[in-house]
Motif scaffolding. Sequence first.
Motif, PDB file in Angstrom:
ATOM      1  N   GLU A  89       0.829  -1.212   0.000  1.00  9.14           N
ATOM      2  CA  GLU A  89       0.000   0.000   0.000  1.00  9.14           C
ATOM      3  C   GLU A  89       0.862   1.260   0.000  1.00  9.14           C
ATOM      4  O   GLU A  89       0.499   2.281  -0.583  1.00  9.14           O
ATOM      5  CB  GLU A  89      -0.942  -0.022   1.214  1.00  9.14           C
ATOM      6  N   ASN A 309      -5.438  -3.104   1.245  1.00 12.51           N
ATOM      7  CA  ASN A 309      -6.643  -3.662   1.856  1.00 12.51           C
ATOM      8  C   ASN A 309      -7.522  -4.272   0.753  1.00 12.51           C
ATOM      9  O   ASN A 309      -7.861  -3.602  -0.214  1.00 12.51           O
ATOM     10  CB  ASN A 309      -7.379  -2.514   2.551  1.00 12.51           C
ATOM     11  N   ILE A 310      -7.894  -5.540   0.925  1.00 11.52           N
ATOM     12  CA  ILE A 310      -8.704  -6.163  -0.141  1.00 11.52           C
ATOM     13  C   ILE A 310     -10.089  -5.524  -0.262  1.00 11.52           C
ATOM     14  O   ILE A 310     -10.744  -5.644  -1.289  1.00 11.52           O
ATOM     15  CB  ILE A 310      -8.831  -7.704   0.006  1.00 11.52           C
ATOM     16  N   ASP A 311     -10.495  -4.796   0.763  1.00 15.60           N
ATOM     17  CA  ASP A 311     -11.766  -4.057   0.644  1.00 15.60           C
ATOM     18  C   ASP A 311     -11.646  -2.923  -0.370  1.00 15.60           C
ATOM     19  O   ASP A 311     -12.644  -2.351  -0.788  1.00 15.60           O
ATOM     20  CB  ASP A 311     -12.180  -3.464   1.998  1.00 15.60           C
ATOM     21  N   GLU A 312     -10.419  -2.576  -0.708  1.00  8.99           N
ATOM     22  CA  GLU A 312     -10.208  -1.501  -1.686  1.00  8.99           C
ATOM     23  C   GLU A 312      -9.797  -2.029  -3.051  1.00  8.99           C
ATOM     24  O   GLU A 312      -9.214  -1.322  -3.867  1.00  8.99           O
ATOM     25  CB  GLU A 312      -9.164  -0.512  -1.156  1.00  8.99           C
ATOM     26  N   LEU A 313     -10.161  -3.279  -3.293  1.00  8.27           N
ATOM     27  CA  LEU A 313      -9.850  -3.906  -4.589  1.00  8.27           C
ATOM     28  C   LEU A 313     -10.347  -3.061  -5.760  1.00  8.27           C
ATOM     29  O   LEU A 313      -9.697  -2.953  -6.794  1.00  8.27           O
ATOM     30  CB  LEU A 313     -10.497  -5.303  -4.633  1.00  8.27           C
ATOM     31  N   GLU A 314     -11.522  -2.479  -5.599  1.00  6.04           N
ATOM     32  CA  GLU A 314     -12.120  -1.760  -6.724  1.00  6.04           C
ATOM     33  C   GLU A 314     -11.774  -0.266  -6.758  1.00  6.04           C
ATOM     34  O   GLU A 314     -12.303   0.469  -7.587  1.00  6.04           O
ATOM     35  CB  GLU A 314     -13.638  -1.977  -6.728  1.00  6.04           C
ATOM     36  N   SER A 315     -10.883   0.146  -5.881  1.00  9.21           N
ATOM     37  CA  SER A 315     -10.461   1.557  -5.911  1.00  9.21           C
ATOM     38  C   SER A 315      -9.635   1.846  -7.146  1.00  9.21           C
ATOM     39  O   SER A 315      -8.990   0.948  -7.695  1.00  9.21           O
ATOM     40  CB  SER A 315      -9.596   1.877  -4.686  1.00  9.21           C
TER      41      SER A 315
END
Lengths: 320, 344
Positions: A89, A309-315
């Motif tokens: 990151e 963060n994998i929650d931000e894959l679509e960033s």
Amino acid sequence: MMISLQTLEHSFREMLRIRLFEERVRREFGKGDMPGFVHVYVGAEAIAVGVCSQLEQTDMITSTHRGHGHCLAKGVEIAPMVAELYGREAGLCHGRGGSMHIADFSKGVLGANAIVGGGIGIAVGAALAAQTLKDGRVAVTFFGDGAANQGVLHESMNLASIWKLPVVFVCENNGWAESTPASYSISVSDVAIRAAGYSIPGVVVDATDYSAMHVAAEQAILRARMGNGPSFIEAKFPRQVGHFVGDGEAYRSRDDRKSARQLDVIARTRLELESRGVDVGAIVDELGKLIGGELDSAFAAARDSKWPNIDELESYVYSN
Amino acid sequence: MSIATSSQMVEMTFLKALNDAISFSMRNDSRVIVLGEDIAGGAGQGAPLEGSMGGTFGVTKGLLEEFGNARVRDTPISEAGITAATVGAAMGGLRPILDLMWASFAPNCFDQILNQAAKLRFMSGGQAKLPLVIRMAVGGGLRAAAQHSDTLYPLFTHIPGLKVVVPATPEEARGLLIASINDDNPVIFLEHMALYRTTGLVQLEPIAMELGKLGIMRQGSDLTIACVGQAALLGMDAAELLAKEGIDAQVISLRTLQPIDNEGLVACVKETSRLVVVEEGPPRCSISADIAASINESLFGRLLAPIGRVNSAATPVPFSPPLEDAHLPSVARIVEACHRVMTF
């Protein structure tokens, strides 16, 4: 060709910094925890430094899969570069790009590009922006001899020429497009000859001669800056290393590989500096400690730093 | 602008609406430039010849005269080079609009669309901003044969990082093009050739339409006909015929394929419980297949019939008029599909 001792010494330091970085990358890659694959800039240092040391921070460059040297020469910081190599990151691209796609827009690095020739037209477009906005910036595109045979280079040279764009085409000819020799795949002895077909001045430069590279870059950048249009520099040097780290170069003779290593710009510049009375040993020791220390902490920090963060894959797919 | 002015409507061709959107945007923002093959015409000859063409279809007519040749640039026929330059120009601070003439020429610059325009923002971790529009003419019916008639709607929609816009009316053409130019992402703007000469009422004041919101062209309660771009005109004709049989069809123009207004579509189909999707283009891996899948996921229990799909045939677009007519979606085929969905 002589350049000032001060310039030569400064550039030697810059080249050595790239060399130290790349040698460390090679070593660390061998440990197996750096994802993907890397291509190092060893042997080509004079090109990136010769060009980028004469650019402003706001000038724009496009780079290649072998782009670490361009980034460092253009002022990109080591620590976020290394973090990017590890997909973290804290990397320049938050781990979305990696070695082949490093970009730092704050330093005018519009990105390494892993499509052969992919950055050429982008630099032409950046030069179009500079010309239209009349802001005095110039653009430089670095590409290899492999890209010499890509159609987009020819379309881009033509476009840059008819519009007189402030762009410099820099062909880094290391004699090999991966495993295919330039002597086989390119129809002319010098790629620079092709520039004439687009009314662009083209020069062939020995990129193991730092001063020659510096002077060629100076003239091309000045021409662009003055609004006189594009230039083409073919910087020739023998490829000292494999296409990627780990390439055994089974396609290449032992003699060819050995002789390539004997034509090294760092060694050659060192001799020149020494003949002009500079204590190069002291510089090498000093930088070895300084950059070595910076690299130690950059690699340690990168390995310890967070994954994206994998929650931000679509960033970052779209700009809001 | 006064409210009174903004509510005034004028009749305008689709072509004029596009022209209006571009000139409005160029007047508002000096960073907006247009480039492409033949977009002015006669480059370098000087007035009165220069600029007389204004693009293959005349969309960019008059722009050279108003904005000059630094902002209105005829290009060589070099799709890869000019698309790459468009990407670079956007990264360098401009807001370029590229006219690629035909979508069938996009394969010549697919690297620049797929690997560069679409991916650079993502790969640079959000550093790159790519405010660019690539306009292309699409579609059949003009006897232009296979290499000048592709729609390629799903091809572009498949690529994350691109937005894809397909106007059906002059009002949509103007509103969506202004929004596309204002957008900070690469937008593929697909203009069906059969639409250029069509006319429609357009708000006098140029107003951007939100990307990602469908338009309801006709209210109806029995079934929903969701259409991609020009197919909406066929959908409207089909709805008129169906009305004579007492079938009340709702007609939707999807307007944008990426982002797609899934929420809006679900809301519509919830009301009618029947859906037919109309798209010019082959049926496999198509917009119609994609919508059928997503509506099934959202509304499986509510649908009263399997989702109907009307696409082109799975062939390149033929030249011979009877063959081309048979290849393309038609009002008759839409009516037929609606009958199947109504009588399931």
